[in-house]
Write a protein that holds these residues in place. Structure first.
Motif, PDB file in Angstrom:
ATOM      1  N   VAL A 107      -4.623  16.708  34.600  1.00  0.00           N
ATOM      2  CA  VAL A 107      -5.406  16.730  35.841  1.00  0.00           C
ATOM      3  C   VAL A 107      -6.024  18.111  36.036  1.00  0.00           C
ATOM      4  N   THR A 108      -6.989  18.163  36.961  1.00  0.00           N
ATOM      5  CA  THR A 108      -7.740  19.402  37.175  1.00  0.00           C
ATOM      6  C   THR A 108      -7.013  20.413  38.048  1.00  0.00           C
ATOM      7  N   GLY A 109      -6.059  19.974  38.832  1.00  0.00           N
ATOM      8  CA  GLY A 109      -5.349  20.903  39.712  1.00  0.00           C
ATOM      9  C   GLY A 109      -4.290  20.167  40.518  1.00  0.00           C
ATOM     10  N   MET A 110      -3.693  20.883  41.446  1.00  0.00           N
ATOM     11  CA  MET A 110      -2.608  20.324  42.234  1.00  0.00           C
ATOM     12  C   MET A 110      -3.076  19.184  43.141  1.00  0.00           C
ATOM     13  N   ASP A 111      -4.284  19.274  43.665  1.00  0.00           N
ATOM     14  CA  ASP A 111      -4.797  18.170  44.494  1.00  0.00           C
ATOM     15  C   ASP A 111      -4.930  16.898  43.661  1.00  0.00           C
ATOM     16  N   ALA A 112      -5.427  17.031  42.460  1.00  0.00           N
ATOM     17  CA  ALA A 112      -5.568  15.874  41.570  1.00  0.00           C
ATOM     18  C   ALA A 112      -4.202  15.338  41.153  1.00  0.00           C
ATOM     19  N   LEU A 113      -3.233  16.220  40.967  1.00  0.00           N
ATOM     20  CA  LEU A 113      -1.880  15.787  40.645  1.00  0.00           C
ATOM     21  C   LEU A 113      -1.305  14.968  41.793  1.00  0.00           C
ATOM     22  N   SER A 114      -1.471  15.459  43.000  1.00  0.00           N
ATOM     23  CA  SER A 114      -0.983  14.763  44.192  1.00  0.00           C
ATOM     24  C   SER A 114      -1.639  13.392  44.328  1.00  0.00           C
ATOM     25  N   THR A 115      -2.927  13.322  44.079  1.00  0.00           N
ATOM     26  CA  THR A 115      -3.653  12.055  44.162  1.00  0.00           C
ATOM     27  C   THR A 115      -3.161  11.071  43.108  1.00  0.00           C
ATOM     28  N   LEU A 116      -2.905  11.556  41.908  1.00  0.00           N
ATOM     29  CA  LEU A 116      -2.388  10.702  40.839  1.00  0.00           C
ATOM     30  C   LEU A 116      -1.016  10.136  41.222  1.00  0.00           C
ATOM     31  N   VAL A 117      -0.145  10.985  41.732  1.00  0.00           N
ATOM     32  CA  VAL A 117       1.181  10.521  42.145  1.00  0.00           C
ATOM     33  C   VAL A 117       1.053   9.468  43.242  1.00  0.00           C
ATOM     34  N   GLU A 118       0.176   9.694  44.199  1.00  0.00           N
ATOM     35  CA  GLU A 118      -0.030   8.715  45.280  1.00  0.00           C
ATOM     36  C   GLU A 118      -0.526   7.378  44.731  1.00  0.00           C
ATOM     37  N   ARG A 119      -1.373   7.419  43.689  1.00  0.00           N
ATOM     38  CA  ARG A 119      -1.851   6.175  43.078  1.00  0.00           C
ATOM     39  C   ARG A 119      -0.726   5.418  42.390  1.00  0.00           C
ATOM     40  N   LEU A 120       0.277   6.150  41.887  1.00  0.00           N
ATOM     41  CA  LEU A 120       1.367   5.523  41.135  1.00  0.00           C
ATOM     42  C   LEU A 120       2.530   5.058  42.010  1.00  0.00           C
ATOM     43  N   LEU A 121       2.674   5.630  43.190  1.00  0.00           N
ATOM     44  CA  LEU A 121       3.815   5.305  44.057  1.00  0.00           C
ATOM     45  C   LEU A 121       4.002   3.813  44.343  1.00  0.00           C
ATOM     46  N   PRO A 122       2.945   3.029  44.521  1.00  0.00           N
ATOM     47  CA  PRO A 122       3.155   1.601  44.792  1.00  0.00           C
ATOM     48  C   PRO A 122       3.817   0.836  43.634  1.00  0.00           C
ATOM     49  N   TYR A 123       3.865   1.429  42.448  1.00  0.00           N
ATOM     50  CA  TYR A 123       4.361   0.725  41.268  1.00  0.00           C
ATOM     51  C   TYR A 123       5.829   0.988  40.956  1.00  0.00           C
ATOM     52  N   GLY A 124       6.424   2.002  41.574  1.00  0.00           N
ATOM     53  CA  GLY A 124       7.826   2.302  41.300  1.00  0.00           C
ATOM     54  C   GLY A 124       8.160   3.723  41.701  1.00  0.00           C
ATOM     55  N   ASN A 125       9.366   4.150  41.329  1.00  0.00           N
ATOM     56  CA  ASN A 125       9.769   5.531  41.594  1.00  0.00           C
ATOM     57  C   ASN A 125       9.078   6.448  40.585  1.00  0.00           C
ATOM     58  N   VAL A 126       8.493   7.515  41.084  1.00  0.00           N
ATOM     59  CA  VAL A 126       7.695   8.425  40.268  1.00  0.00           C
ATOM     60  C   VAL A 126       8.398   9.772  40.183  1.00  0.00           C
ATOM     61  N   ASN A 127       8.603  10.246  38.959  1.00  0.00           N
ATOM     62  CA  ASN A 127       9.199  11.560  38.729  1.00  0.00           C
ATOM     63  C   ASN A 127       8.236  12.329  37.837  1.00  0.00           C
ATOM     64  N   THR A 128       7.751  13.483  38.310  1.00  0.00           N
ATOM     65  CA  THR A 128       6.785  14.263  37.537  1.00  0.00           C
ATOM     66  C   THR A 128       7.394  15.565  37.042  1.00  0.00           C
ATOM     67  N   SER A 129       6.962  15.968  35.867  1.00  0.00           N
ATOM     68  CA  SER A 129       7.337  17.261  35.285  1.00  0.00           C
ATOM     69  C   SER A 129       6.072  17.897  34.734  1.00  0.00           C
TER      70      SER A 129
END
Length: 145
Positions: A107-129
């Protein structure tokens, strides 16, 4: 698969743009022989394609991360239909164990990372590293001898 095929695979993994003429010189084989070996390796599914390796950071994707999705809330095929459309996802692997999927993203930055995580949350528990460094990438794959 003989030693010439192994060497051919190693040379192509070092430089996928190597010409048949250059491969011919390096392997001490005729160009038709090299072409025939390449075709045979492609037909057998050993060589699955050719492409350029692009640095995510060089194209503005400065943050690379590994995402684990567990406790999937939808059917796997539904999740997979959605994830293949996400341009931030570089790789996605369905795995065994307590985690359902392991994803590599850029991703391009922290805002994009946050947006990606939000897109994935409806599908299950999300753990990022966030990936700090990658001591092994694009290792050459050769058959066991």
């Amino acid at each position: 698969m003989d030693q010439l095929d192994r060497t051919l695979l190693e040379l192509l993994q070092e430089d996928g743009r190597m010409t048949v003429s250059e491969l011919s010189k390096r392997l001490a084989l005729s160009r038709p022989s090299v072409s025939e070996r390449l075709l045979r390796l492609q037909e057998r599914g050993v060589i699955t394609g050719f492409g350029a390796r692009v640095s995510p950071a060089a194209v503005g994707r400065n943050i690379q991360l590994i995402i684990q999705i567990s406790e999937l809330k939808v059917a796997p095929h539904e999740f997979e239909k959605r994830i293949v459309l996400d341009a931030d996802v570089l790789e996605c692997h369905r795995v065994t164990g307590t985690v359902s999927y392991v994803i590599k993203a850029a991703v391009t930055g922290m805002d994009a990372l946050s947006t990606l995580v939000e897109r994935l949350l409806p599908y299950g528990n999300v753990n990022t590293s966030v990936i700090l460094s990658s001591p092994v990438i694009n290792r050459h794959v050769l058959p066991q001898e």
